[in-house]
Design a protein around this motif. Structure first.
Motif, PDB file in Angstrom:
ATOM      1  N   ALA A 185      17.762 -39.648  -1.854  1.00 35.54           N
ATOM      2  CA  ALA A 185      17.703 -39.149  -0.483  1.00 35.54           C
ATOM      3  C   ALA A 185      16.263 -39.014  -0.016  1.00 35.54           C
ATOM      4  O   ALA A 185      15.935 -39.271   1.143  1.00 35.54           O
ATOM      5  N   ALA A 186      15.381 -38.618  -0.939  1.00 33.20           N
ATOM      6  CA  ALA A 186      13.981 -38.386  -0.576  1.00 33.20           C
ATOM      7  C   ALA A 186      13.183 -39.673  -0.472  1.00 33.20           C
ATOM      8  O   ALA A 186      12.252 -39.774   0.330  1.00 33.20           O
ATOM      9  N   THR A 187      13.530 -40.694  -1.283  1.00 35.27           N
ATOM     10  CA  THR A 187      12.689 -41.886  -1.381  1.00 35.27           C
ATOM     11  C   THR A 187      13.375 -43.179  -0.971  1.00 35.27           C
ATOM     12  O   THR A 187      12.694 -44.164  -0.635  1.00 35.27           O
ATOM     13  N   GLY A 188      14.693 -43.222  -1.049  1.00 34.97           N
ATOM     14  CA  GLY A 188      15.410 -44.473  -0.822  1.00 34.97           C
ATOM     15  C   GLY A 188      15.270 -45.462  -1.953  1.00 34.97           C
ATOM     16  O   GLY A 188      15.711 -46.614  -1.844  1.00 34.97           O
ATOM     17  N   LEU A 189      14.689 -45.027  -3.059  1.00 30.11           N
ATOM     18  CA  LEU A 189      14.393 -45.917  -4.184  1.00 30.11           C
ATOM     19  C   LEU A 189      15.330 -45.653  -5.363  1.00 30.11           C
ATOM     20  O   LEU A 189      15.908 -44.571  -5.476  1.00 30.11           O
ATOM     21  N   PRO A 190      15.468 -46.637  -6.267  1.00 29.54           N
ATOM     22  CA  PRO A 190      16.247 -46.394  -7.484  1.00 29.54           C
ATOM     23  C   PRO A 190      15.567 -45.349  -8.363  1.00 29.54           C
ATOM     24  O   PRO A 190      14.403 -45.000  -8.154  1.00 29.54           O
ATOM     25  N   ILE A 191      16.308 -44.863  -9.329  1.00 32.10           N
ATOM     26  CA  ILE A 191      15.828 -43.805 -10.211  1.00 32.10           C
ATOM     27  C   ILE A 191      15.224 -44.448 -11.456  1.00 32.10           C
ATOM     28  O   ILE A 191      15.922 -45.145 -12.202  1.00 32.10           O
ATOM     29  N   PRO A 192      13.924 -44.255 -11.716  1.00 29.49           N
ATOM     30  CA  PRO A 192      13.320 -44.816 -12.926  1.00 29.49           C
ATOM     31  C   PRO A 192      13.532 -43.874 -14.113  1.00 29.49           C
ATOM     32  O   PRO A 192      13.067 -42.734 -14.107  1.00 29.49           O
ATOM     33  N   ASP A 262      11.229 -53.321  -5.931  1.00 25.63           N
ATOM     34  CA  ASP A 262      11.811 -51.984  -5.781  1.00 25.63           C
ATOM     35  C   ASP A 262      11.656 -51.164  -7.056  1.00 25.63           C
ATOM     36  O   ASP A 262      11.446 -49.941  -7.002  1.00 25.63           O
ATOM     37  N   GLY A 263      11.776 -51.819  -8.203  1.00 26.87           N
ATOM     38  CA  GLY A 263      11.619 -51.107  -9.460  1.00 26.87           C
ATOM     39  C   GLY A 263      10.205 -50.578  -9.634  1.00 26.87           C
ATOM     40  O   GLY A 263       9.997 -49.403  -9.988  1.00 26.87           O
ATOM     41  N   TYR A 264       9.220 -51.436  -9.375  1.00 30.09           N
ATOM     42  CA  TYR A 264       7.836 -50.986  -9.482  1.00 30.09           C
ATOM     43  C   TYR A 264       7.520 -49.906  -8.450  1.00 30.09           C
ATOM     44  O   TYR A 264       6.788 -48.946  -8.734  1.00 30.09           O
ATOM     45  N   ALA A 265       8.081 -50.033  -7.226  1.00 29.10           N
ATOM     46  CA  ALA A 265       7.856 -49.016  -6.210  1.00 29.10           C
ATOM     47  C   ALA A 265       8.429 -47.669  -6.644  1.00 29.10           C
ATOM     48  O   ALA A 265       7.831 -46.611  -6.384  1.00 29.10           O
ATOM     49  N   ALA A 266       9.576 -47.699  -7.327  1.00 32.76           N
ATOM     50  CA  ALA A 266      10.181 -46.463  -7.810  1.00 32.76           C
ATOM     51  C   ALA A 266       9.310 -45.801  -8.869  1.00 32.76           C
ATOM     52  O   ALA A 266       9.109 -44.576  -8.862  1.00 32.76           O
ATOM     53  N   VAL A 267       8.796 -46.599  -9.790  1.00 34.09           N
ATOM     54  CA  VAL A 267       7.927 -46.058 -10.839  1.00 34.09           C
ATOM     55  C   VAL A 267       6.664 -45.471 -10.222  1.00 34.09           C
ATOM     56  O   VAL A 267       6.226 -44.359 -10.567  1.00 34.09           O
ATOM     57  N   ARG A 268       6.075 -46.223  -9.299  1.00 32.48           N
ATOM     58  CA  ARG A 268       4.867 -45.765  -8.616  1.00 32.48           C
ATOM     59  C   ARG A 268       5.122 -44.442  -7.872  1.00 32.48           C
ATOM     60  O   ARG A 268       4.323 -43.500  -7.954  1.00 32.48           O
ATOM     61  N   ALA A 269       6.260 -44.359  -7.168  1.00 31.08           N
ATOM     62  CA  ALA A 269       6.580 -43.146  -6.417  1.00 31.08           C
ATOM     63  C   ALA A 269       6.769 -41.955  -7.346  1.00 31.08           C
ATOM     64  O   ALA A 269       6.300 -40.843  -7.049  1.00 31.08           O
ATOM     65  N   LEU A 270       7.469 -42.159  -8.460  1.00 28.78           N
ATOM     66  CA  LEU A 270       7.684 -41.059  -9.405  1.00 28.78           C
ATOM     67  C   LEU A 270       6.356 -40.533  -9.936  1.00 28.78           C
ATOM     68  O   LEU A 270       6.103 -39.319  -9.930  1.00 28.78           O
ATOM     69  N   LEU A 271       5.494 -41.441 -10.393  1.00 32.71           N
ATOM     70  CA  LEU A 271       4.239 -41.011 -10.998  1.00 32.71           C
ATOM     71  C   LEU A 271       3.304 -40.392  -9.961  1.00 32.71           C
ATOM     72  O   LEU A 271       2.607 -39.410 -10.244  1.00 32.71           O
ATOM     73  N   ASP A 272       3.286 -40.946  -8.760  1.00 32.61           N
ATOM     74  CA  ASP A 272       2.426 -40.388  -7.710  1.00 32.61           C
ATOM     75  C   ASP A 272       2.894 -38.991  -7.308  1.00 32.61           C
ATOM     76  O   ASP A 272       2.067 -38.075  -7.154  1.00 32.61           O
ATOM     77  N   ARG A 273       4.186 -38.812  -7.128  1.00 30.55           N
ATOM     78  CA  ARG A 273       4.704 -37.505  -6.735  1.00 30.55           C
ATOM     79  C   ARG A 273       4.498 -36.480  -7.842  1.00 30.55           C
ATOM     80  O   ARG A 273       4.152 -35.325  -7.574  1.00 30.55           O
ATOM     81  N   ALA A 274       4.713 -36.907  -9.088  1.00 28.56           N
ATOM     82  CA  ALA A 274       4.527 -35.981 -10.206  1.00 28.56           C
ATOM     83  C   ALA A 274       3.058 -35.603 -10.375  1.00 28.56           C
ATOM     84  O   ALA A 274       2.731 -34.449 -10.680  1.00 28.56           O
ATOM     85  N   ALA A 275       2.159 -36.577 -10.172  1.00 30.15           N
ATOM     86  CA  ALA A 275       0.734 -36.279 -10.268  1.00 30.15           C
ATOM     87  C   ALA A 275       0.303 -35.317  -9.162  1.00 30.15           C
ATOM     88  O   ALA A 275      -0.474 -34.379  -9.391  1.00 30.15           O
TER      89      ALA A 275
END
Length: 295
Positions: A185-192, A262-275
């Motif tokens: 819901a927050a990102t529109g991306l798959p879950i890594p 989309d997979g790389y975008a999901a990984v990037r989003a997870l790590l950026d948000r967590a950082a």
């Protein structure tokens, strides 16, 4: 001491005994597809493989995407073999009928499978907004111990992964929140969820060959699903075969064969948000690059 393969044609490898991993790696591990090296397999839960990677042990491992910031100096992210998807996120379970109000977790003890897991990152990102009173103690338990601990009142809630999505009702538990739904819901991306990493010291050519072997193993598994059946069930910890099938169907998908944009975008989003939340060290974009895939 760094552990590596015992011979030049073998690759010290670790992945979980979960059905998605054994399904994906069966053909390669059994010499049914061509590959530059033969995997010498150690089975271990994700918390163990995360630790192996952080200590620089073994050559190729399945780890949490959440652990990448601590291992990317020594290991490269492979573009296939891992676990991403939609509708497959971790669940927060309680022993009481869920009120639908996550604020009920304020000050409560929550069991998680690993503080280096993607499930934990998704949970902390969600809880920062959903639990304004703040969580209580977070304890790490092997994932198969979490549901019994919640059922028996040893912890107030549990964060579960894998086949627990299909079995938690058998423990009399209730789902309070779905971390995957919140993420999508927050990102529109798959879950890594789970990543495949291999030693950078193997060199770009060998890394490319390993990626090709894993991709071929995935394609073989799809083409010959019964071939891996005995291997999957032998390592599935007495799992019901129907649950094993559900597990594979959920976690082995197009992203397993190729991460893609989309997979790389999901990984990037997870790590950026967590950082940004101070949960992991920042990761430079080039650290995720794989030869011939992204720059």
């Amino acid at each position: 001491m760094t552990a590596t393969s015992s011979s030049s044609d073998r690759l010290a490898t670790a992945y979980s005994p979960c059905p998605n991993d054994t399904f994906v790696f069966h053909a390669w591990a059994h010499g049914l597809v061509p590959g530059p090296l033969t995997p010498e397999v150690t089975f271990a839960d994700i918390d163990v493989t995360n630790g192996l990677a952080e200590r620089g042990e073994l050559d190729l491992l399945k780890i949490s995407y959440a652990a990448l910031p601590w291992v990317l100096d020594e290991y490269a992210l492979l573009p296939c073999g891992g676990a991403l998807g939609r509708g497959c996120g971790p669940l927060v379970l309680t022993g009481l009928a869920a009120s639908g109000d996550p604020a009920a977790l304020a000050g409560k003890t929550v069991a998680v499978p690993s503080e280096r897991s993607t499930a934990y990152l998704l949970f902390r990102l969600w809880a920062a907004d959903a639990v304004p009173g703040g969580l209580g103690e977070v304890v790490v338990l092997p994932f198969h111990e979490i549901m019994p601990a919640v059922r028996d009142g040893k912890v107030d809630a549990g964060l579960v992964i894998h086949e627990a999505r299909f079995t938690y009702q058998q423990y009399g538990l209730h789902s309070l929140a779905d971390m995957g739904e919140a993420w999508e819901a927050a990102t529109g991306l798959p879950i890594p969820l789970g990543a495949i990493v291999a030693r950078r010291s193997l060199g770009a050519e060998r890394l490319g060959e390993l990626a090709a072997a894993i991709r071929a193993s995935v394609e073989y598994a799809w083409a010959q699903p019964q071939a891996s059946r005995d291997y999957v069930l032998a390592h599935a910890q007495e799992m019901d075969p129907a649950v094993a099938d559900q597990h594979i169907a959920l976690y082995v998908n197009d992203f397993t064969a190729e991460l893609g944009p989309d997979g790389y975008a999901a990984v990037r989003a997870l790590l950026d948000r967590a950082a940004a939340a101070g949960l992991v060290p920042p990761v430079a974009a080039e650290a995720l690059a794989f030869p011939g895939v992204i720059g």
